[in-house]
Design a protein around this motif. Structure first.
Motif, short mmCIF file in Angstrom:
data_model
loop_
_atom_site.label_atom_id
_atom_site.label_comp_id
_atom_site.label_asym_id
_atom_site.label_seq_id
_atom_site.Cartn_x
_atom_site.Cartn_y
_atom_site.Cartn_z
N ALA A 1 -12.82 12.27 2.51
CA ALA A 1 -13.26 12.95 3.12
C ALA A 1 -13.94 13.49 1.30
CB ALA A 1 -13.30 13.63 3.33
N GLY A 2 -13.36 13.45 0.52
CA GLY A 2 -13.68 13.69 -1.09
C GLY A 2 -12.71 15.04 -1.16
N GLU A 3 -12.35 15.64 -0.25
CA GLU A 3 -11.20 16.82 -0.62
C GLU A 3 -9.84 16.98 0.88
OE1 GLU A 3 -13.01 20.50 1.77
OE2 GLU A 3 -14.13 19.05 2.73
N GLN A 4 -9.15 17.71 0.00
CA GLN A 4 -7.65 17.56 1.06
C GLN A 4 -7.80 18.41 1.96
OE1 GLN A 4 -4.24 18.91 -1.74
NE2 GLN A 4 -3.13 18.70 -0.07
N THR A 5 -7.69 17.74 3.18
CA THR A 5 -8.26 18.82 4.20
C THR A 5 -6.62 18.69 5.29
OG1 THR A 5 -7.99 16.62 5.86
CG2 THR A 5 -9.88 17.49 4.75
N ARG A 6 -5.29 18.48 4.85
CA ARG A 6 -4.62 18.81 5.08
C ARG A 6 -3.09 19.13 4.51
NH1 ARG A 6 -1.66 15.16 6.72
NH2 ARG A 6 -1.79 12.45 6.90
N PRO A 7 -1.94 19.91 4.65
CA PRO A 7 -1.00 19.50 3.34
C PRO A 7 -0.16 17.94 3.78
CG PRO A 7 -0.17 21.33 4.87
CD PRO A 7 -1.84 20.50 5.04
N HIS A 8 0.07 17.37 2.90
CA HIS A 8 0.47 15.91 2.91
C HIS A 8 2.82 15.75 2.15
CE1 HIS A 8 -3.35 14.21 3.59
NE2 HIS A 8 -3.40 15.24 2.53
N ALA A 9 3.00 15.71 3.35
CA ALA A 9 4.68 14.89 2.63
C ALA A 9 4.91 14.10 1.64
CB ALA A 9 4.75 15.06 4.23
N ASP A 10 3.57 12.49 2.02
CA ASP A 10 4.05 11.60 1.12
C ASP A 10 3.01 11.21 0.81
OD1 ASP A 10 2.79 10.74 3.10
OD2 ASP A 10 4.54 9.43 3.48
N LEU A 11 3.02 9.80 0.25
CA LEU A 11 2.08 9.27 -0.44
C LEU A 11 1.60 8.11 -0.38
CD1 LEU A 11 -1.18 9.17 -2.60
CD2 LEU A 11 0.52 8.44 -4.73
N ASP A 12 1.01 7.36 0.69
CA ASP A 12 0.98 5.25 0.81
C ASP A 12 0.24 5.35 -0.21
OD1 ASP A 12 2.29 5.14 3.99
OD2 ASP A 12 1.18 7.44 3.55
N GLY B 1 12.13 15.01 -4.52
CA GLY B 1 11.82 15.08 -2.81
C GLY B 1 10.31 15.00 -2.78
N ARG B 2 9.46 14.80 -3.61
CA ARG B 2 8.31 13.33 -3.92
C ARG B 2 8.95 12.02 -2.80
NH1 ARG B 2 4.61 14.13 -8.89
NH2 ARG B 2 6.74 13.13 -9.54
N GLU B 3 7.92 11.57 -1.99
CA GLU B 3 8.18 10.23 -1.91
C GLU B 3 6.64 9.35 -1.54
OE1 GLU B 3 11.09 11.21 1.79
OE2 GLU B 3 8.99 10.55 2.72
N ILE B 4 6.74 7.87 -1.70
CA ILE B 4 5.66 7.52 -2.01
C ILE B 4 5.73 6.35 -1.37
CG2 ILE B 4 4.21 5.59 -3.54
CD1 ILE B 4 5.43 7.27 -6.14
N ASP B 5 5.27 6.51 -0.24
CA ASP B 5 5.71 4.62 0.81
C ASP B 5 5.34 3.51 0.31
OD1 ASP B 5 5.89 3.85 2.89
OD2 ASP B 5 5.34 4.80 4.51
N LEU B 6 5.22 2.63 -0.05
CA LEU B 6 4.65 1.47 -0.81
C LEU B 6 4.88 0.05 0.28
CD1 LEU B 6 6.56 1.86 -4.15
CD2 LEU B 6 4.54 2.01 -3.72
N HIS B 7 3.30 0.05 0.22
CA HIS B 7 2.72 -1.48 1.16
C HIS B 7 2.72 -2.44 0.05
CE1 HIS B 7 3.03 1.63 4.43
NE2 HIS B 7 2.25 2.66 3.50
N PRO B 8 3.15 -3.33 0.82
CA PRO B 8 2.96 -4.87 -0.29
C PRO B 8 1.91 -5.92 0.44
CG PRO B 8 5.44 -4.59 0.49
CD PRO B 8 4.66 -3.66 1.34
N LEU B 9 0.65 -5.82 0.07
CA LEU B 9 -0.10 -7.03 0.37
C LEU B 9 -0.50 -7.57 -0.67
CD1 LEU B 9 -3.05 -3.91 0.15
CD2 LEU B 9 -1.07 -4.79 1.98
N ARG B 10 -0.19 -9.17 0.21
CA ARG B 10 -0.58 -10.64 -0.23
C ARG B 10 -2.34 -10.55 -0.05
NH1 ARG B 10 3.17 -10.50 2.83
NH2 ARG B 10 2.07 -11.31 4.73
N PHE B 11 -2.87 -11.01 -1.40
CA PHE B 11 -4.36 -10.94 -1.38
C PHE B 11 -5.08 -12.23 -1.70
CE2 PHE B 11 -4.40 -6.27 -2.38
CZ PHE B 11 -5.24 -5.82 -2.30
#
Length: 169
Positions: A30-41, A79-89
């Motif tokens: 969207a190019g802008e923050q549209t809501r609060p975020h508890a974490d970062l994926d 308390g900042r959370e990062i949700d990490l998703h490992p990918l195989r390319f």
């Protein structure tokens, strides 16, 4: 998690192949923050995981949840959370992520890795179509309904733009 937080984390990971997903990924499109975020994926190359975790540990993040090989969460003392998703390319740029169902990985087509912006800074993120796909199969929460509406709007705008090119308009 603020936009400044996200950019600081991404700066710490600049040497790695990282892609923003989830709520921040939607807002990057969207190019802008549209809501609060508890974490970062974040999606990352599976083979870079030790270095990614070490770079985040240097910023005070420690593992607080493991659903490996599917995903895991790092949290800092604030308390900042990062949700990490490992990918195989694959060689074609597509990727797979393990799922809780063996033999049925999550699939990421090569074209789903796009560019968005957070606070005016270009970031690699997941496409609207891929994010819509990942919002299937569960009861959406209020924040998911917000993201789904925004994703549908972004996907529709992209389709209208493509049609305009195809029609010479």
């Amino acid at each position: 998690m603020t936009g400044e937080d996200v950019l600081g984390i991404l700066a710490a990971l600049r040497d790695f192949d990282i892609c923003v997903g989830g709520g921040w990924g939607v807002d990057a499109l969207a190019g802008e923050q549209t809501r609060p975020h508890a974490d970062l994926d974040l999606m990352h190359r599976e083979e870079q995981e030790p270095q990614v975790v070490a770079a985040l540990a240097a910023r005070g993040f420690a593992e607080t949840l493991s659903w490996r090989p599917v995903r895991f969460v790092l949290t800092d003392p604030g308390g900042r959370e990062i949700d990490l998703h490992p990918l195989r390319f694959a060689e074609d740029g597509s990727a797979e992520q393990s799922s809780l169902t063996p033999g049925e990985p999550f699939r990421y087509p090569a074209e789903c890795f796009v560019t968005g912006t957070i606070l005016g800074t270009a970031v690699r993120c997941l496409s609207a179509e891929q994010q819509l796909f990942f919002h299937r199969g569960y009861e959406p929460r209020e924040k998911d309904l917000h993201d789904l509406a925004l994703l549908r709007s972004l996907a529709a705008a992209k389709t209208r733009w493509r049609r305009g090119l195809a029609w010479g308009g």
